[in-house]
Design a protein around this motif. Structure first.
Motif, short mmCIF file in Angstrom:
data_model
loop_
_atom_site.label_atom_id
_atom_site.label_comp_id
_atom_site.label_asym_id
_atom_site.label_seq_id
_atom_site.Cartn_x
_atom_site.Cartn_y
_atom_site.Cartn_z
N GLN A 167 68.33 -3.16 1.36
CA GLN A 167 68.83 -2.49 2.53
C GLN A 167 67.86 -1.01 2.11
OE1 GLN A 167 69.90 -4.01 5.86
NE2 GLN A 167 69.71 -1.45 5.81
N GLY A 168 68.22 -0.75 1.06
CA GLY A 168 67.40 1.18 0.49
C GLY A 168 66.44 1.17 0.61
N LYS A 169 65.45 0.01 0.32
CA LYS A 169 63.90 0.64 0.52
C LYS A 169 63.71 0.61 2.03
CE LYS A 169 62.15 -2.03 -3.76
NZ LYS A 169 61.61 -3.08 -3.83
N ILE A 170 64.06 -0.31 2.97
CA ILE A 170 64.43 -0.07 4.57
C ILE A 170 64.49 1.37 4.79
CG2 ILE A 170 64.91 -1.26 6.70
CD1 ILE A 170 65.15 -3.98 5.57
N ASN A 171 65.71 1.83 4.30
CA ASN A 171 65.87 2.99 5.15
C ASN A 171 64.58 3.97 4.51
OD1 ASN A 171 68.66 1.65 6.04
ND2 ASN A 171 70.11 1.98 4.26
N GLU A 172 64.74 4.08 2.93
CA GLU A 172 63.66 5.11 2.05
C GLU A 172 62.99 4.87 3.25
OE1 GLU A 172 61.28 6.21 -1.59
OE2 GLU A 172 63.14 4.29 -1.45
N LEU A 173 62.36 3.42 3.32
CA LEU A 173 60.76 3.41 4.27
C LEU A 173 61.01 4.55 6.02
CD1 LEU A 173 59.53 -0.07 2.65
CD2 LEU A 173 58.50 2.22 2.21
N SER A 174 61.78 3.69 6.15
CA SER A 174 62.22 4.40 7.83
C SER A 174 62.31 5.87 7.70
CB SER A 174 63.47 3.88 8.30
OG SER A 174 63.83 2.09 8.03
N GLY A 175 62.97 6.39 6.66
CA GLY A 175 63.77 7.51 6.98
C GLY A 175 61.20 8.46 6.25
N LYS A 176 61.17 7.82 5.46
CA LYS A 176 59.43 8.15 5.60
C LYS A 176 58.53 8.46 7.10
CE LYS A 176 58.82 7.31 0.76
NZ LYS A 176 58.45 6.43 -0.20
N LEU A 177 59.24 7.20 7.68
CA LEU A 177 57.98 6.86 8.60
C LEU A 177 58.68 7.69 9.61
CD1 LEU A 177 56.66 5.03 10.04
CD2 LEU A 177 58.87 3.45 10.79
N ASN A 178 60.05 8.52 9.96
CA ASN A 178 60.46 8.93 10.68
C ASN A 178 59.99 10.53 10.50
OD1 ASN A 178 62.23 7.52 12.52
ND2 ASN A 178 63.96 7.65 10.99
N ASP A 179 59.57 10.63 9.22
CA ASP A 179 59.03 11.87 8.99
C ASP A 179 57.61 11.49 9.35
OD1 ASP A 179 60.89 12.55 8.02
OD2 ASP A 179 60.41 12.51 5.21
N GLU A 180 57.14 10.65 8.54
CA GLU A 180 55.45 10.62 9.92
C GLU A 180 54.81 10.74 10.53
OE1 GLU A 180 54.71 6.74 7.34
OE2 GLU A 180 54.39 7.76 5.83
N LYS A 181 56.39 10.11 11.50
CA LYS A 181 56.20 10.56 12.97
C LYS A 181 55.74 11.65 13.65
CE LYS A 181 57.14 5.52 14.43
NZ LYS A 181 58.73 4.54 14.66
N GLN A 182 56.46 12.35 13.08
CA GLN A 182 57.22 13.81 13.06
C GLN A 182 55.96 14.80 12.49
OE1 GLN A 182 60.95 15.32 11.35
NE2 GLN A 182 62.03 13.92 12.66
N VAL A 183 55.54 14.57 11.46
CA VAL A 183 54.04 15.18 11.31
C VAL A 183 53.04 15.27 12.40
CG1 VAL A 183 52.44 15.37 9.94
CG2 VAL A 183 55.03 15.28 9.00
N SER A 184 53.11 13.73 12.43
CA SER A 184 52.31 13.62 13.90
C SER A 184 52.14 13.83 15.54
CB SER A 184 52.13 11.80 14.19
OG SER A 184 50.72 11.04 14.82
N ALA A 185 53.39 13.83 15.60
CA ALA A 185 54.06 14.49 16.58
C ALA A 185 53.16 15.97 16.16
CB ALA A 185 55.72 14.96 17.13
N ARG A 186 53.39 16.72 15.19
CA ARG A 186 52.91 18.64 15.63
C ARG A 186 51.42 18.12 15.74
NH1 ARG A 186 57.41 17.44 11.73
NH2 ARG A 186 56.32 18.33 9.61
N ALA A 187 50.73 17.38 15.10
CA ALA A 187 49.55 17.38 14.65
C ALA A 187 48.59 17.11 16.23
CB ALA A 187 48.74 15.99 13.48
N MET A 188 49.94 16.55 16.80
CA MET A 188 49.20 15.95 17.96
C MET A 188 49.31 17.05 19.77
SD MET A 188 48.47 13.20 18.49
CE MET A 188 47.79 12.21 20.11
N SER A 189 50.92 17.76 18.47
CA SER A 189 50.40 19.08 19.49
C SER A 189 49.70 20.15 18.90
CB SER A 189 52.36 19.76 19.68
OG SER A 189 53.14 18.64 19.67
#
Length: 343
Positions: free
Chosen positions: A115-137
């Protein structure tokens, strides 16, 4: 009889100088035409050079905009590469998350650690989604800037085409102006030549019985002895009579010549090469020749000839028509010449 033969010999010998003077007049007219044409071309060339400067500035702006467009395209490519990397990482993270979730579901590992790894990967995934959104902007902003730059380039190219069209029109106008100028000047020269012929024809009729008045090319030549006493610039009685006839012919001719033909009768004074004593009224031959020409002009004005159609010039002894120092040559060089020409 002998006098008649002498006259025929003199007239027979005058053809060549007349031909040479006619050629000289033609060359002067052509040079005048070329001068006016060059001036017109110079004025229009200055107008064209101003347009060339505008074209140069437009070209410089296009070059600058092209450089900006290249930089923007390079930045867009970098952002697209970053986005691809992020998407690749996102895909890897989602695969890893799926694998861990499968392990958790199968009960083959520690649920807390999973569950810890899942949460960690979920956080990284959210960060990468935000970076991707900024890149798209940023990519969207770059696309808007590129569209604006393309619109500016299109406007500059349109202005360039308009300037080139105006330049072509100016070239056509220059050529047309040159043709019309040549035609107009040729017509004026022909008209002046026609009236010059009429003028000399009338003078021939009036002065045909004078042996000491000659026609040399396009000029009437009066020997100074006909008009003036030796060393004097005052018209003698015979000279007054001859100039009165000339004034009548000039007044009649001035009524026929159109006002747009800018003609003038030039009166040239000439002397022989015998130097003045310097103690008399006239210190040298320059002064005597000029005074005689001015005396003729003032008399013609007093008889009603318009002053703006007359010009006086003194040449002293420096324009002889007969070489040598014989009495006959000096007598021919002492003269007053009349020439109808353009101002």
């Amino acid at each position: 009889m002998a006098l008649g033969r002498n006259r025929r010999r003199e007239r027979g010998g005058d053809y060549w100088p007349g031909f040479v003077d006619a050629l000289s007049t033609l060359l002067i007219a052509i040079m005048f035409l070329l001068t006016v044409f060059v001036v017109a071309q110079f004025v229009l060339s200055r107008e064209i050079s101003g347009k060339d400067e505008v074209l140069s500035r437009l070209n410089n702006q296009i070059a600058e905009l092209t450089q900006l467009l290249a930089l923007e395209k390079s930045g867009k490519q970098d952002l697209e590469d970053t986005l691809a990397n992020l998407q690749s990482s996102l895909s890897t993270s989602e695969s890893e998350r799926s694998r861990l979730q499968a392990l958790l579901d199968a009960g083959s590992g520690s649920s807390a650690e999973a569950q810890g790894k899942i949460n960690e990967l979920s956080g990284k995934l959210n960060d990468e989604k935000q970076v991707s959104a900024r890149a798209m902007s940023q990519i969207e902003l770059l696309n808007q800037q590129i569209a604006a730059l393309r619109a500016q380039i299109a406007a500059v190219e349109q202005a360039l085409q308009v300037s080139e069209a105006k330049d072509k029109d100016s070239q056509v106008k220059i050529a047309d102006l040159g043709k019309r100028l040549n035609v107009a000047l040729a017509q004026k020269v022909q008209e002046l030549n026609r009236y010059r012929s009429d003028f000399f024809g009338r003078l021939r009729e009036i002065l045909s019985d004078r042996q000491n008045i000659r026609i040399v090319g396009d000029r009437f030549v009066f020997q100074s002895e006909v008009l003036f006493s030796s060393g004097s610039a005052d018209l003698n009685p015979q000279g007054l009579d001859e100039m009165a006839k000339l004034a009548t012919a000039l007044i009649d001719l001035s009524k026929e010549i159109p006002s747009d033909i800018n003609w003038v009768l030039r009166v040239d004074g000439h002397t022989d090469n015998v130097q003045m004593s310097g103690s008399g009224r006239y210190p040298d031959n320059w002064a005597l020749s000029s005074a005689r020409a001015i005396s003729v002009v003032k008399f013609l004005i007093s008889k009603g000839v318009p002053a703006d159609r007359l010009a006086a010039a003194g040449f002293g002894e420096f324009q002889p028509i007969a070489p040598g120092d014989t009495p006959e040559a000096r007598a021919q060089n002492r003269r007053i010449e009349l020439k109808l020409t353009e101002r």
